[in-house]
Scaffold this motif. Structure first.
Motif, PDB file in Angstrom:
ATOM      1  N   PHE A   4      -5.491  -5.163  -0.731  1.00  0.00           N
ATOM      2  CA  PHE A   4      -6.392  -4.013  -0.677  1.00  0.00           C
ATOM      3  C   PHE A   4      -6.275  -3.309   0.674  1.00  0.00           C
ATOM      4  CE2 PHE A   4     -10.455  -2.097   0.495  1.00  0.00           C
ATOM      5  CZ  PHE A   4     -10.563  -1.159  -0.513  1.00  0.00           C
ATOM      6  N   MET A   5      -6.357  -4.079   1.738  1.00  0.00           N
ATOM      7  CA  MET A   5      -6.380  -3.514   3.089  1.00  0.00           C
ATOM      8  C   MET A   5      -5.140  -2.682   3.397  1.00  0.00           C
ATOM      9  SD  MET A   5      -8.226  -3.411   5.879  1.00  0.00           S
ATOM     10  CE  MET A   5      -9.167  -4.827   6.407  1.00  0.00           C
ATOM     11  N   PHE A   6      -3.971  -3.159   2.941  1.00  0.00           N
ATOM     12  CA  PHE A   6      -2.728  -2.501   3.345  1.00  0.00           C
ATOM     13  C   PHE A   6      -2.033  -1.688   2.261  1.00  0.00           C
ATOM     14  CE2 PHE A   6      -3.380  -5.875   6.422  1.00  0.00           C
ATOM     15  CZ  PHE A   6      -3.300  -5.130   7.588  1.00  0.00           C
ATOM     16  N   LEU A   7      -2.415  -1.861   1.004  1.00  0.00           N
ATOM     17  CA  LEU A   7      -1.736  -1.131  -0.061  1.00  0.00           C
ATOM     18  C   LEU A   7      -2.623  -0.104  -0.759  1.00  0.00           C
ATOM     19  CD1 LEU A   7       0.331  -4.041  -1.660  1.00  0.00           C
ATOM     20  CD2 LEU A   7       1.006  -2.442   0.156  1.00  0.00           C
ATOM     21  N   GLU A   8      -3.919  -0.251  -0.639  1.00  0.00           N
ATOM     22  CA  GLU A   8      -4.846   0.676  -1.288  1.00  0.00           C
ATOM     23  C   GLU A   8      -5.152   1.827  -0.324  1.00  0.00           C
ATOM     24  OE1 GLU A   8      -6.913   2.658  -3.828  1.00  0.00           O
ATOM     25  OE2 GLU A   8      -6.057   0.729  -4.440  1.00  0.00           O
ATOM     26  N   ARG A   9      -4.838   3.033  -0.735  1.00  0.00           N
ATOM     27  CA  ARG A   9      -5.016   4.194   0.149  1.00  0.00           C
ATOM     28  C   ARG A   9      -6.455   4.417   0.576  1.00  0.00           C
ATOM     29  NH1 ARG A   9      -0.482   8.462  -1.718  1.00  0.00           N
ATOM     30  NH2 ARG A   9       0.975   6.889  -2.406  1.00  0.00           N
ATOM     31  N   SER A  10      -7.392   4.081  -0.280  1.00  0.00           N
ATOM     32  CA  SER A  10      -8.804   4.316   0.033  1.00  0.00           C
ATOM     33  C   SER A  10      -9.374   3.320   1.040  1.00  0.00           C
ATOM     34  CB  SER A  10      -9.644   4.270  -1.245  1.00  0.00           C
ATOM     35  OG  SER A  10      -9.609   2.976  -1.816  1.00  0.00           O
ATOM     36  N   MET A  45       4.122 -12.988  -0.324  1.00  0.00           N
ATOM     37  CA  MET A  45       3.086 -12.003   0.035  1.00  0.00           C
ATOM     38  C   MET A  45       3.443 -11.305   1.342  1.00  0.00           C
ATOM     39  SD  MET A  45      -0.075 -10.638  -0.342  1.00  0.00           S
ATOM     40  CE  MET A  45      -1.106 -11.718  -1.271  1.00  0.00           C
ATOM     41  N   VAL A  46       3.829 -12.064   2.337  1.00  0.00           N
ATOM     42  CA  VAL A  46       4.175 -11.488   3.635  1.00  0.00           C
ATOM     43  C   VAL A  46       5.388 -10.567   3.505  1.00  0.00           C
ATOM     44  CG1 VAL A  46       5.025 -12.026   5.964  1.00  0.00           C
ATOM     45  CG2 VAL A  46       3.129 -13.348   4.980  1.00  0.00           C
ATOM     46  N   THR A  47       6.405 -11.003   2.781  1.00  0.00           N
ATOM     47  CA  THR A  47       7.603 -10.179   2.587  1.00  0.00           C
ATOM     48  C   THR A  47       7.259  -8.867   1.896  1.00  0.00           C
ATOM     49  OG1 THR A  47       9.008 -12.133   2.486  1.00  0.00           O
ATOM     50  CG2 THR A  47       9.889 -10.112   1.520  1.00  0.00           C
ATOM     51  N   MET A  48       6.449  -8.942   0.847  1.00  0.00           N
ATOM     52  CA  MET A  48       6.056  -7.740   0.116  1.00  0.00           C
ATOM     53  C   MET A  48       5.268  -6.783   1.011  1.00  0.00           C
ATOM     54  SD  MET A  48       3.155  -6.301  -1.563  1.00  0.00           S
ATOM     55  CE  MET A  48       2.100  -7.698  -1.855  1.00  0.00           C
ATOM     56  N   LEU A  49       4.296  -7.302   1.756  1.00  0.00           N
ATOM     57  CA  LEU A  49       3.479  -6.447   2.623  1.00  0.00           C
ATOM     58  C   LEU A  49       4.308  -5.858   3.764  1.00  0.00           C
ATOM     59  CD1 LEU A  49       0.202  -8.542   2.711  1.00  0.00           C
ATOM     60  CD2 LEU A  49       0.509  -6.279   1.688  1.00  0.00           C
ATOM     61  N   ARG A  50       5.233  -6.638   4.303  1.00  0.00           N
ATOM     62  CA  ARG A  50       6.083  -6.118   5.378  1.00  0.00           C
ATOM     63  C   ARG A  50       6.940  -4.954   4.901  1.00  0.00           C
ATOM     64  NH1 ARG A  50       9.544 -10.519   7.896  1.00  0.00           N
ATOM     65  NH2 ARG A  50       9.980  -8.871   9.382  1.00  0.00           N
ATOM     66  N   THR A  51       7.390  -4.999   3.660  1.00  0.00           N
ATOM     67  CA  THR A  51       8.244  -3.930   3.150  1.00  0.00           C
ATOM     68  C   THR A  51       7.443  -2.725   2.639  1.00  0.00           C
ATOM     69  OG1 THR A  51       8.369  -4.941   0.956  1.00  0.00           O
ATOM     70  CG2 THR A  51      10.105  -5.502   2.523  1.00  0.00           C
ATOM     71  N   GLN A  52       6.203  -2.944   2.214  1.00  0.00           N
ATOM     72  CA  GLN A  52       5.422  -1.858   1.622  1.00  0.00           C
ATOM     73  C   GLN A  52       4.390  -1.225   2.551  1.00  0.00           C
ATOM     74  OE1 GLN A  52       3.895  -2.655  -2.313  1.00  0.00           O
ATOM     75  NE2 GLN A  52       5.712  -3.808  -2.865  1.00  0.00           N
ATOM     76  N   SER A  54       3.797  -0.205   6.645  1.00  0.00           N
ATOM     77  CA  SER A  54       4.195  -0.170   8.059  1.00  0.00           C
ATOM     78  C   SER A  54       3.060  -0.671   8.944  1.00  0.00           C
ATOM     79  CB  SER A  54       4.632   1.235   8.460  1.00  0.00           C
ATOM     80  OG  SER A  54       3.569   2.157   8.279  1.00  0.00           O
ATOM     81  N   ASP A  55       1.812  -0.469   8.519  1.00  0.00           N
ATOM     82  CA  ASP A  55       0.674  -0.986   9.279  1.00  0.00           C
ATOM     83  C   ASP A  55       0.712  -2.511   9.319  1.00  0.00           C
ATOM     84  OD1 ASP A  55      -0.597   1.492   9.931  1.00  0.00           O
ATOM     85  OD2 ASP A  55      -1.420   1.571   7.899  1.00  0.00           O
ATOM     86  N   PHE A  56       0.936  -3.133   8.161  1.00  0.00           N
ATOM     87  CA  PHE A  56       1.018  -4.592   8.122  1.00  0.00           C
ATOM     88  C   PHE A  56       2.193  -5.075   8.965  1.00  0.00           C
ATOM     89  CE2 PHE A  56       2.563  -8.636   6.552  1.00  0.00           C
ATOM     90  CZ  PHE A  56       1.403  -9.399   6.555  1.00  0.00           C
ATOM     91  N   LEU A  57       3.338  -4.444   8.821  1.00  0.00           N
ATOM     92  CA  LEU A  57       4.539  -4.838   9.573  1.00  0.00           C
ATOM     93  C   LEU A  57       4.260  -4.832  11.072  1.00  0.00           C
ATOM     94  CD1 LEU A  57       7.550  -5.571   9.685  1.00  0.00           C
ATOM     95  CD2 LEU A  57       8.039  -3.108   9.644  1.00  0.00           C
ATOM     96  N   HIS A  58       3.630  -3.775  11.553  1.00  0.00           N
ATOM     97  CA  HIS A  58       3.306  -3.670  12.982  1.00  0.00           C
ATOM     98  C   HIS A  58       2.385  -4.810  13.421  1.00  0.00           C
ATOM     99  CE1 HIS A  58       2.133  -1.975  16.820  1.00  0.00           C
ATOM    100  NE2 HIS A  58       0.874  -2.088  16.448  1.00  0.00           N
ATOM    101  N   LEU A  59       1.326  -5.059  12.654  1.00  0.00           N
ATOM    102  CA  LEU A  59       0.378  -6.116  13.010  1.00  0.00           C
ATOM    103  C   LEU A  59       1.003  -7.505  12.873  1.00  0.00           C
ATOM    104  CD1 LEU A  59      -2.801  -4.585  11.368  1.00  0.00           C
ATOM    105  CD2 LEU A  59      -2.344  -4.829  13.823  1.00  0.00           C
ATOM    106  N   TRP A  60       1.820  -7.695  11.855  1.00  0.00           N
ATOM    107  CA  TRP A  60       2.486  -8.989  11.657  1.00  0.00           C
ATOM    108  C   TRP A  60       3.419  -9.285  12.825  1.00  0.00           C
ATOM    109  CZ3 TRP A  60       1.338 -12.967   8.862  1.00  0.00           C
ATOM    110  CH2 TRP A  60       2.279 -13.989   8.714  1.00  0.00           C
ATOM    111  N   ASN A  61       4.164  -8.281  13.254  1.00  0.00           N
ATOM    112  CA  ASN A  61       5.101  -8.464  14.360  1.00  0.00           C
ATOM    113  C   ASN A  61       4.404  -8.723  15.693  1.00  0.00           C
ATOM    114  OD1 ASN A  61       7.266  -8.217  12.660  1.00  0.00           O
ATOM    115  ND2 ASN A  61       7.651  -6.073  13.131  1.00  0.00           N
ATOM    116  N   ALA A  62       3.125  -8.366  15.797  1.00  0.00           N
ATOM    117  CA  ALA A  62       2.359  -8.635  17.024  1.00  0.00           C
ATOM    118  C   ALA A  62       2.095 -10.129  17.200  1.00  0.00           C
ATOM    119  CB  ALA A  62       1.042  -7.869  17.002  1.00  0.00           C
ATOM    120  N   GLN A  63       2.182 -10.897  16.123  1.00  0.00           N
ATOM    121  CA  GLN A  63       2.042 -12.360  16.124  1.00  0.00           C
ATOM    122  C   GLN A  63       0.711 -12.838  16.705  1.00  0.00           C
ATOM    123  OE1 GLN A  63       5.516 -14.369  17.606  1.00  0.00           O
ATOM    124  NE2 GLN A  63       6.876 -13.162  16.339  1.00  0.00           N
ATOM    125  N   GLU A  64      -0.326 -12.052  16.528  1.00  0.00           N
ATOM    126  CA  GLU A  64      -1.654 -12.440  16.996  1.00  0.00           C
ATOM    127  C   GLU A  64      -2.252 -13.482  16.051  1.00  0.00           C
ATOM    128  OE1 GLU A  64      -5.693 -10.188  18.555  1.00  0.00           O
ATOM    129  OE2 GLU A  64      -4.080  -9.029  17.658  1.00  0.00           O
TER     130      GLU A  64
END
Length: 108
Positions: A4-10, A45-52, A54-64
């Motif tokens: 929802f957070m990363f794929l739902e536009r609303s 799940m991570v692979t799908m979100l990383r490819t779909q 860019s917000d998730f990819l950026h946050l995932w790469n931050a490794q927080e």
């Protein structure tokens, strides 16, 4: 929640302070799934979100990494207006892998 957070536009309009909530969600997910990252459901799940997303990819790469916290969660509902809830994460005795999260209505 990640979908929802990363794929739902609303989501960016619905979740107040979306950027901070998204950052925490990814960091909490990383903390919870640390040793299970190679398991297919989590890895997929991570692979799908990383490819779909860019917000998730950026946050995932931050490794927080952060532990889950409670607190007030605010939503901007298109009909009901601003809604506030107290979030509580529960730890089930004998089931450390399950952490139900409950949102209770609040006015403060």
């Amino acid at each position: 929640m990640l979908r929802f957070m990363f794929l739902e536009r609303s989501a960016k309009e619905f979740i107040t302070d979306w950027a901070e909530r998204a950052r925490r969600l990814v960091a909490e997910f990383r903390a919870e799934c640390g040793k299970g990252m190679d398991e297919p459901p989590i890895n997929d799940m991570v692979t799908m979100l990383r490819t779909q997303s860019s917000d998730f990819l950026h946050l995932w790469n931050a490794q927080e990494v952060m532990t889950r916290e409670g607190g007030v969660r605010t939503f901007s509902h298109p009909v009901a207006g601003q809604l506030m809830f107290e979030q509580m994460a529960l730890q089930l005795q004998g089931h450390p892998d399950l952490k139900p999260t409950v949102l209770l209505p609040t006015t403060s």
